[in-house]
Design a protein around this motif. Structure first.
Motif, PDB file in Angstrom:
ATOM      1  N   VAL A  62       0.506  -1.000   0.468  1.00 51.11           N
ATOM      2  CA  VAL A  62      -0.194   0.095   0.176  1.00 51.11           C
ATOM      3  C   VAL A  62       0.883   1.532   0.041  1.00 51.11           C
ATOM      4  O   VAL A  62       0.379   2.287  -0.552  1.00 51.11           O
ATOM      5  CB  VAL A  62      -0.894   0.039   1.453  1.00 51.11           C
ATOM      6  CG1 VAL A  62      -2.592  -0.566   0.902  1.00 51.11           C
ATOM      7  CG2 VAL A  62      -0.379  -0.040   2.634  1.00 51.11           C
ATOM      8  N   VAL A  63       1.613   1.349   0.617  1.00 53.67           N
ATOM      9  CA  VAL A  63       3.541   2.603   0.674  1.00 53.67           C
ATOM     10  C   VAL A  63       3.429   2.620  -0.776  1.00 53.67           C
ATOM     11  O   VAL A  63       3.755   3.550  -1.401  1.00 53.67           O
ATOM     12  CB  VAL A  63       3.678   2.162   1.770  1.00 53.67           C
ATOM     13  CG1 VAL A  63       4.946   3.057   1.792  1.00 53.67           C
ATOM     14  CG2 VAL A  63       2.882   2.202   3.310  1.00 53.67           C
ATOM     15  N   CYS A  64       4.167   1.642  -0.947  1.00 51.50           N
ATOM     16  CA  CYS A  64       4.533   1.602  -2.853  1.00 51.50           C
ATOM     17  C   CYS A  64       4.088   1.597  -3.982  1.00 51.50           C
ATOM     18  O   CYS A  64       3.702   2.195  -4.478  1.00 51.50           O
ATOM     19  CB  CYS A  64       5.998   0.997  -2.257  1.00 51.50           C
ATOM     20  SG  CYS A  64       7.393   1.537  -1.458  1.00 51.50           S
ATOM     21  N   THR A  65       3.783   0.207  -4.225  1.00 49.86           N
ATOM     22  CA  THR A  65       3.006  -0.437  -5.206  1.00 49.86           C
ATOM     23  C   THR A  65       1.379   0.784  -5.609  1.00 49.86           C
ATOM     24  O   THR A  65       1.544   0.852  -6.717  1.00 49.86           O
ATOM     25  CB  THR A  65       2.940  -1.463  -5.962  1.00 49.86           C
ATOM     26  OG1 THR A  65       4.337  -2.071  -4.756  1.00 49.86           O
ATOM     27  CG2 THR A  65       2.622  -2.264  -6.425  1.00 49.86           C
ATOM     28  N   THR A  66       0.856   0.017  -4.738  1.00 49.89           N
ATOM     29  CA  THR A  66      -1.037   0.959  -4.825  1.00 49.89           C
ATOM     30  C   THR A  66      -0.817   2.293  -5.062  1.00 49.89           C
ATOM     31  O   THR A  66      -1.344   2.730  -5.991  1.00 49.89           O
ATOM     32  CB  THR A  66      -1.544   0.482  -3.493  1.00 49.89           C
ATOM     33  OG1 THR A  66      -1.829  -0.798  -3.767  1.00 49.89           O
ATOM     34  CG2 THR A  66      -2.517   1.220  -3.742  1.00 49.89           C
ATOM     35  N   ASP A 164      13.651   1.707  -6.964  1.00 53.88           N
ATOM     36  CA  ASP A 164      14.129   2.653  -7.719  1.00 53.88           C
ATOM     37  C   ASP A 164      13.074   3.782  -8.052  1.00 53.88           C
ATOM     38  O   ASP A 164      12.916   5.068  -7.377  1.00 53.88           O
ATOM     39  CB  ASP A 164      14.745   2.838  -9.061  1.00 53.88           C
ATOM     40  CG  ASP A 164      16.471   2.187  -8.500  1.00 53.88           C
ATOM     41  OD1 ASP A 164      17.163   2.536  -7.409  1.00 53.88           O
ATOM     42  OD2 ASP A 164      17.007   1.593  -9.409  1.00 53.88           O
ATOM     43  N   VAL A 165      12.423   3.103  -8.677  1.00 50.07           N
ATOM     44  CA  VAL A 165      10.525   3.918  -8.385  1.00 50.07           C
ATOM     45  C   VAL A 165       9.927   4.658  -7.196  1.00 50.07           C
ATOM     46  O   VAL A 165       9.270   5.843  -6.854  1.00 50.07           O
ATOM     47  CB  VAL A 165       9.609   3.442  -9.350  1.00 50.07           C
ATOM     48  CG1 VAL A 165       8.438   3.559  -9.899  1.00 50.07           C
ATOM     49  CG2 VAL A 165      10.057   2.387 -11.109  1.00 50.07           C
ATOM     50  N   PHE A 166      10.459   3.285  -6.821  1.00 44.00           N
ATOM     51  CA  PHE A 166       9.349   4.029  -4.904  1.00 44.00           C
ATOM     52  C   PHE A 166      10.507   4.473  -4.707  1.00 44.00           C
ATOM     53  O   PHE A 166       9.533   5.267  -3.536  1.00 44.00           O
ATOM     54  CB  PHE A 166       9.573   2.477  -4.539  1.00 44.00           C
ATOM     55  CG  PHE A 166       8.626   1.640  -4.910  1.00 44.00           C
ATOM     56  CD1 PHE A 166       7.380   1.545  -5.789  1.00 44.00           C
ATOM     57  CD2 PHE A 166       8.480   0.413  -3.990  1.00 44.00           C
ATOM     58  CE1 PHE A 166       6.863   0.592  -6.231  1.00 44.00           C
ATOM     59  CE2 PHE A 166       8.260  -1.081  -4.534  1.00 44.00           C
ATOM     60  CZ  PHE A 166       6.829  -1.020  -5.284  1.00 44.00           C
ATOM     61  N   LYS A 167      11.669   4.696  -4.926  1.00 48.62           N
ATOM     62  CA  LYS A 167      12.342   5.728  -3.759  1.00 48.62           C
ATOM     63  C   LYS A 167      12.218   7.373  -4.653  1.00 48.62           C
ATOM     64  O   LYS A 167      11.489   8.502  -4.309  1.00 48.62           O
ATOM     65  CB  LYS A 167      13.772   5.276  -4.089  1.00 48.62           C
ATOM     66  CG  LYS A 167      14.569   4.562  -3.414  1.00 48.62           C
ATOM     67  CD  LYS A 167      15.325   3.986  -4.154  1.00 48.62           C
ATOM     68  CE  LYS A 167      16.216   2.394  -3.580  1.00 48.62           C
ATOM     69  NZ  LYS A 167      17.601   1.751  -3.875  1.00 48.62           N
ATOM     70  N   GLN A 168      12.033   7.339  -5.903  1.00 46.39           N
ATOM     71  CA  GLN A 168      11.558   8.221  -6.229  1.00 46.39           C
ATOM     72  C   GLN A 168      10.473   9.231  -6.282  1.00 46.39           C
ATOM     73  O   GLN A 168      10.581   9.977  -6.224  1.00 46.39           O
ATOM     74  CB  GLN A 168      12.087   8.313  -7.879  1.00 46.39           C
ATOM     75  CG  GLN A 168      11.747   9.470  -8.956  1.00 46.39           C
ATOM     76  CD  GLN A 168      12.449   9.143  -9.898  1.00 46.39           C
ATOM     77  OE1 GLN A 168      13.104   8.423 -10.911  1.00 46.39           O
ATOM     78  NE2 GLN A 168      10.726   9.591 -11.243  1.00 46.39           N
ATOM     79  N   GLU A 169       9.835   7.893  -6.581  1.00 46.05           N
ATOM     80  CA  GLU A 169       8.094   8.967  -6.225  1.00 46.05           C
ATOM     81  C   GLU A 169       6.945   8.866  -5.460  1.00 46.05           C
ATOM     82  O   GLU A 169       6.452   9.181  -5.225  1.00 46.05           O
ATOM     83  CB  GLU A 169       7.350   7.470  -8.027  1.00 46.05           C
ATOM     84  CG  GLU A 169       8.213   7.637  -9.032  1.00 46.05           C
ATOM     85  CD  GLU A 169       7.847   9.152  -9.696  1.00 46.05           C
ATOM     86  OE1 GLU A 169       7.008  10.042  -9.338  1.00 46.05           O
ATOM     87  OE2 GLU A 169       8.894   9.455 -10.581  1.00 46.05           O
ATOM     88  N   VAL A 170       7.884   8.356  -4.037  1.00 46.81           N
ATOM     89  CA  VAL A 170       7.223   7.837  -3.216  1.00 46.81           C
ATOM     90  C   VAL A 170       7.931   7.984  -2.363  1.00 46.81           C
ATOM     91  O   VAL A 170       7.197   9.638  -1.497  1.00 46.81           O
ATOM     92  CB  VAL A 170       6.373   6.504  -2.538  1.00 46.81           C
ATOM     93  CG1 VAL A 170       5.640   6.028  -1.571  1.00 46.81           C
ATOM     94  CG2 VAL A 170       6.259   5.636  -3.970  1.00 46.81           C
ATOM     95  N   LEU A 171       8.886   7.377  -1.701  1.00 46.47           N
ATOM     96  CA  LEU A 171       9.933   8.000  -0.744  1.00 46.47           C
ATOM     97  C   LEU A 171      10.074   9.338  -0.440  1.00 46.47           C
ATOM     98  O   LEU A 171      10.525  10.332   0.299  1.00 46.47           O
ATOM     99  CB  LEU A 171      10.985   7.418  -0.670  1.00 46.47           C
ATOM    100  CG  LEU A 171      10.421   5.263  -0.610  1.00 46.47           C
ATOM    101  CD1 LEU A 171      12.285   4.571  -0.008  1.00 46.47           C
ATOM    102  CD2 LEU A 171       9.626   5.582   0.679  1.00 46.47           C
ATOM    103  N   GLN A 172      10.240   9.865  -1.804  1.00 44.30           N
ATOM    104  CA  GLN A 172      11.294  11.308  -1.521  1.00 44.30           C
ATOM    105  C   GLN A 172      10.289  12.040  -1.150  1.00 44.30           C
ATOM    106  O   GLN A 172      10.583  13.007  -1.205  1.00 44.30           O
ATOM    107  CB  GLN A 172      12.402  10.874  -2.822  1.00 44.30           C
ATOM    108  CG  GLN A 172      13.410  10.142  -2.977  1.00 44.30           C
ATOM    109  CD  GLN A 172      14.347  10.509  -4.170  1.00 44.30           C
ATOM    110  OE1 GLN A 172      14.292  11.428  -4.681  1.00 44.30           O
ATOM    111  NE2 GLN A 172      15.618  10.091  -4.237  1.00 44.30           N
ATOM    112  N   PRO A 173       9.194  12.397  -2.632  1.00 46.90           N
ATOM    113  CA  PRO A 173       8.224  13.138  -1.956  1.00 46.90           C
ATOM    114  C   PRO A 173       7.640  12.980  -0.864  1.00 46.90           C
ATOM    115  O   PRO A 173       7.598  14.310  -0.593  1.00 46.90           O
ATOM    116  CB  PRO A 173       7.224  12.979  -3.107  1.00 46.90           C
ATOM    117  CG  PRO A 173       7.651  11.939  -3.949  1.00 46.90           C
ATOM    118  CD  PRO A 173       8.665  11.286  -3.466  1.00 46.90           C
TER     119      PRO A 173
END
Length: 343
Positions: A62-66, A164-173
């Protein structure tokens, strides 16, 4: 804020249901945080610390993929009733849709012979060849296969490893600056999980065996995070997709998650999330668990959250009994919450 729930959690810990926990209750602008017990009991005892990182297992879903799938839909790159095959031709079935995968209604037949002996490429090939059963779209059967396949789709659309998508699009923003995948030693701030049959205690290595093999390509598990960062994620939801002055998700996107999104409309699943209902007024609550002993419950309407992080699999996995204890904690919380709101 929730003394009865907290007392029950402490009692469960004393009974050995989990060695320790970090717990947070959020009510509007007020937070209460509790750090309980031990992070580690073997080979040495280490007291739990608030900033320790947990392998949150399926909370990754839920945190990342969803979250990535919601952002792709907002951008017009996908629609829920598209077939996965139309976007990822390597997937060898044309009937399973994104909605099926995100609501666990694909009835995908997940048996893979010798699964634990396969390398990452072989495991990927096996997942791309899975087929649905006869109850496609009709019943909810929770499975990791959906988010594993969606991870492959995300990689194709972004042309990057999924983590890398999770880091760029979820964790960083979202400012989740402590969170990470595939940790590098030293693992001092990481909470260990299970002891394997060879005596190895997993610490800094993903607990889920499929995600451990898929590594940077896993969309189902693998996130290591702490209470500070998970609270940032939860509060984004409670603020209807806002992070400070930034619109991260549209408010309509978050509000649509409060409705049953299964094909039949009565499966109690939303996009990525399990739907629970408040005993007070039957209002919808977003809920998800992680196998290692974590869960997240969000009430978007009342701006409240219950975040629970434990490593209940350390050192042994007693899943059936844990689920019973976990559900007792949730019942207690919802009852105490109802009393709170009725005052």
């Amino acid at each position: 804020m929730y003394p009865d729930t907290l007392q029950l959690i402490e009692e469960k810990m004393q009974e050995g249901v989990f060695p320790g926990a970090v717990v947070r209750f959020i009510e509007s602008e007020n937070d209460e945080n509790y750090v309980l017990g031990n992070a580690q009991v073997e080979p040495t005892i280490v007291s739990m610390q608030e900033d320790f990182l947990f392998d949150v297992a399926s909370l990754t879903k839920v945190v990342c993929t969803t979250t990535i799938m919601l952002k792709l839909k907002e951008a017009g790159k996908v629609s829920w009733d598209q077939s996965l095959h139309s976007l990822l031709p390597d997937f060898q079935n044309e009937t399973i849709t994104l909605r099926h995968l995100l609501t666990h209604t694909s009835d995908i037949q997940t048996y893979i012979p010798n699964r634990d002996q396969l390398n990452a490429q072989e495991l990927r090939t096996a997942y791309l060849n899975l087929q649905p059963g006869e109850e496609l779209g009709e019943v909810v059967k929770y499975t990791d296969a959906g988010t594993i396949l969606l991870g492959f789709l995300i990689e194709k659309l972004y042309q990057k490893d999924v983590i890398d998508v999770f880091k760029q699009e979820v964790l960083q923003p979202l400012g989740m600056s402590d969170s990470l995948f595939l940790p590098q030693a030293p693992y001092d701030k990481i909470v260990p999980t299970e002891k394997l049959s060879d005596g190895t205690i997993l610490k800094g290595m993903t607990h889920d065996p499929k995600a451990r093999v898929l590594a940077e390509h896993a969309g189902n598990a693998g996130l290591f995070t702490n209470m500070k960062d998970l609270s940032k994620f939860a509060k984004m939801y409670l603020k209807l997709g806002r992070v400070s002055d930034m619109i991260y998700l549209h408010d309509k996107t978050v509000q649509e998650l409060l409705c049953d999104q299964t094909p039949t409309g009565n499966g109690a699943r939303s996009i990525g999330w399990d739907l629970k209902y408040s005993p007070l007024d039957r209002s919808p609550l977003l809920f998800h668990t992680g196998y290692t002993g974590t869960f997240l419950m969000l009430d978007v309407i009342k701006k409240s959250a219950f975040i629970f992080l434990s490593n209940r699999v350390h050192t042994e996995d007693h899943r059936a009994s844990y689920v019973k204890h976990r559900d007792e904690i949730l019942v207690c919380y919802l009852k105490e919450r109802m009393q709170r709101y009725q005052k």
